[in-house]
Design a protein around this motif. Structure first.
Motif, PDB file in Angstrom:
ATOM      1  N   SER A   1     131.886  17.120  39.290  1.00 56.45           N
ATOM      2  CA  SER A   1     132.400  17.669  40.545  1.00 56.45           C
ATOM      3  C   SER A   1     133.920  17.671  40.543  1.00 56.45           C
ATOM      4  CB  SER A   1     131.877  16.842  41.720  1.00 56.45           C
ATOM      5  OG  SER A   1     132.474  17.260  42.916  1.00 56.45           O
TER       6      SER A   1
ATOM      7  N   ASN B   1     136.415  20.895  40.754  1.00 54.09           N
ATOM      8  CA  ASN B   1     137.276  21.024  41.926  1.00 54.09           C
ATOM      9  C   ASN B   1     138.763  20.842  41.633  1.00 54.09           C
ATOM     10  OD1 ASN B   1     135.130  21.509  43.687  1.00 54.09           O
ATOM     11  ND2 ASN B   1     134.734  19.329  43.917  1.00 54.09           N
TER      12      ASN B   1
ATOM     13  N   TYR C   1     140.006  24.669  39.404  1.00 52.02           N
ATOM     14  CA  TYR C   1     140.263  25.202  40.743  1.00 52.02           C
ATOM     15  C   TYR C   1     141.273  26.357  40.664  1.00 52.02           C
ATOM     16  CZ  TYR C   1     141.100  25.118  45.791  1.00 52.02           C
ATOM     17  OH  TYR C   1     141.197  25.453  47.118  1.00 52.02           O
TER      18      TYR C   1
END
Length: 332
Positions: free
Chosen positions: A203, A207, A211
């Motif tokens: 995750s 992120n 990103y």
């Protein structure tokens, strides 16, 4: 932001230099408060803006200044330190030796893995309080108002691998101390804990490293190419490791214009980068064949065919039965 910041400081009547004596008898609450009309900067932030290292140390040690406080732009004191490339402030905040005191930068990286996050404030009740190092680390993942973070700021403003690698080590510490350690209920179940740990890392990678930052939605890889920093690009693609595992960044992510790494490499005439990316993606050719929002592939930006050889793979030449091109590609 810096020009606007200094103008606002002057407009608010803080044009004079703030020193230790002027705030020696301030209560911690006042030291940590934000100035109204100065886009809300506190004294610790202003000590960095004014490059006043002695004041910076005084505020942290004597006045219990809070490095985790964030202003209305989403900046903590660490953002200001990175923005101004002040290694002495950075090293003090994280208890590191200065580069001139070390034989190699690896020693600094090793020290970053030993930072002290907590003080044992209440041993009887097993309670810990954050050190100022831990407090600074606790907000390292925060996004700014313009949708950036410390990693993107580091590439945009510093274009510096040494700072970038230091931040990446801190990010790993952040995950271990402030996210994974919160899962203490899973510690007794090693299999479940490992599964949860892997989820958190995945995750985080999605992120942060993949990103799309800012209004143009640029990845860290795209930013490194736009900064013409080939070494940074290689580092991001080959040397990001978390928890002992190599992390593979998404080379196919595009920006707001639908353009990928190869689109920009061609536009910026980066021959070395073009060769590297085409070879890196030779088995799939996704970068070469990807269209932006206007339907253009990377080679469309090579108007005078300067990179015709570089934008062709061995597989393309073989498929087209182009013996001359095949010979060029094999021997280049």
């Amino acid at each position: 932001i810096n020009k606007s910041m200094h103008n606002n400081i002057n407009n608010a009547g803080i044009s004079h230099s703030i020193d230790i004596e002027s705030i020696r008898y301030y209560y911690p609450e006042k030291v940590n408060s934000f100035f109204v009309g100065v886009e809300k900067y506190n004294y610790l932030m202003l000590s960095v803006i004014q490059n006043n290292f002695e004041l910076f140390k005084f505020l942290l040690i004597e006045k219990n200044a809070k490095p985790q406080y964030i202003n209305e732009n989403g900046w903590s004191v660490l953002n200001f330190i990175i923005d101004k490339k002040l290694w002495i402030f950075f090293s003090f905040l994280f208890g590191l030796p200065n580069p001139e005191q070390c034989d190699t930068t690896e020693k600094i990286y090793n020290e970053l893995n030993k930072i002290k996050i907590y003080n044992r404030s209440d041993i009887k009740n097993n309670k810990n309080e954050l050190t100022y190092t831990g407090a600074a680390l606790s907000v390292i993942d925060k996004m700014t108002k313009n949708n950036n973070n410390l990693l993107s700021l580091c590439i945009d403003e510093l274009n510096d691998i040494f700072f970038l690698k230091s931040l990446i080590i801190l990010y790993e510490n952040y995950i271990n101390f402030f996210i994974i350690n919160q899962k203490k209920d899973l510690l007794n179940n090693k299999e479940k804990y490992k599964e949860e740990q892997d989820k958190i890392y995945f995750s985080f990678i999605t992120n942060v490293f993949n990103y799309q930052y800012g209004k143009n939605k640029e990845t860290l890889l795209i930013k490194s190419i736009k900064k013409s920093n080939f070494e940074m690009l290689q580092f991001l693609l080959n040397n990001i490791n978390f928890n002992g595992k190599k992390i593979n960044l998404d080379i196919y992510k595009t920006d707001f214009h639908g353009q990928n790494l190869l689109h920009y490499s061609v536009q910026l005439k980066q021959k070395k980068t073009i060769l590297y990316l085409v070879k890196h993606d030779a088995d799939y050719n996704k970068l070469l064949n990807a269209k932006d929002i206007k339907g253009k592939v990377p080679s469309d930006f090579d108007k005078i065919k300067s990179f015709e050889n570089e934008l062709c793979t061995v597989w393309d030449a073989a498929k087209n039965n182009d013996i001359n091109m095949l010979d060029i590609l094999i021997n280049k």
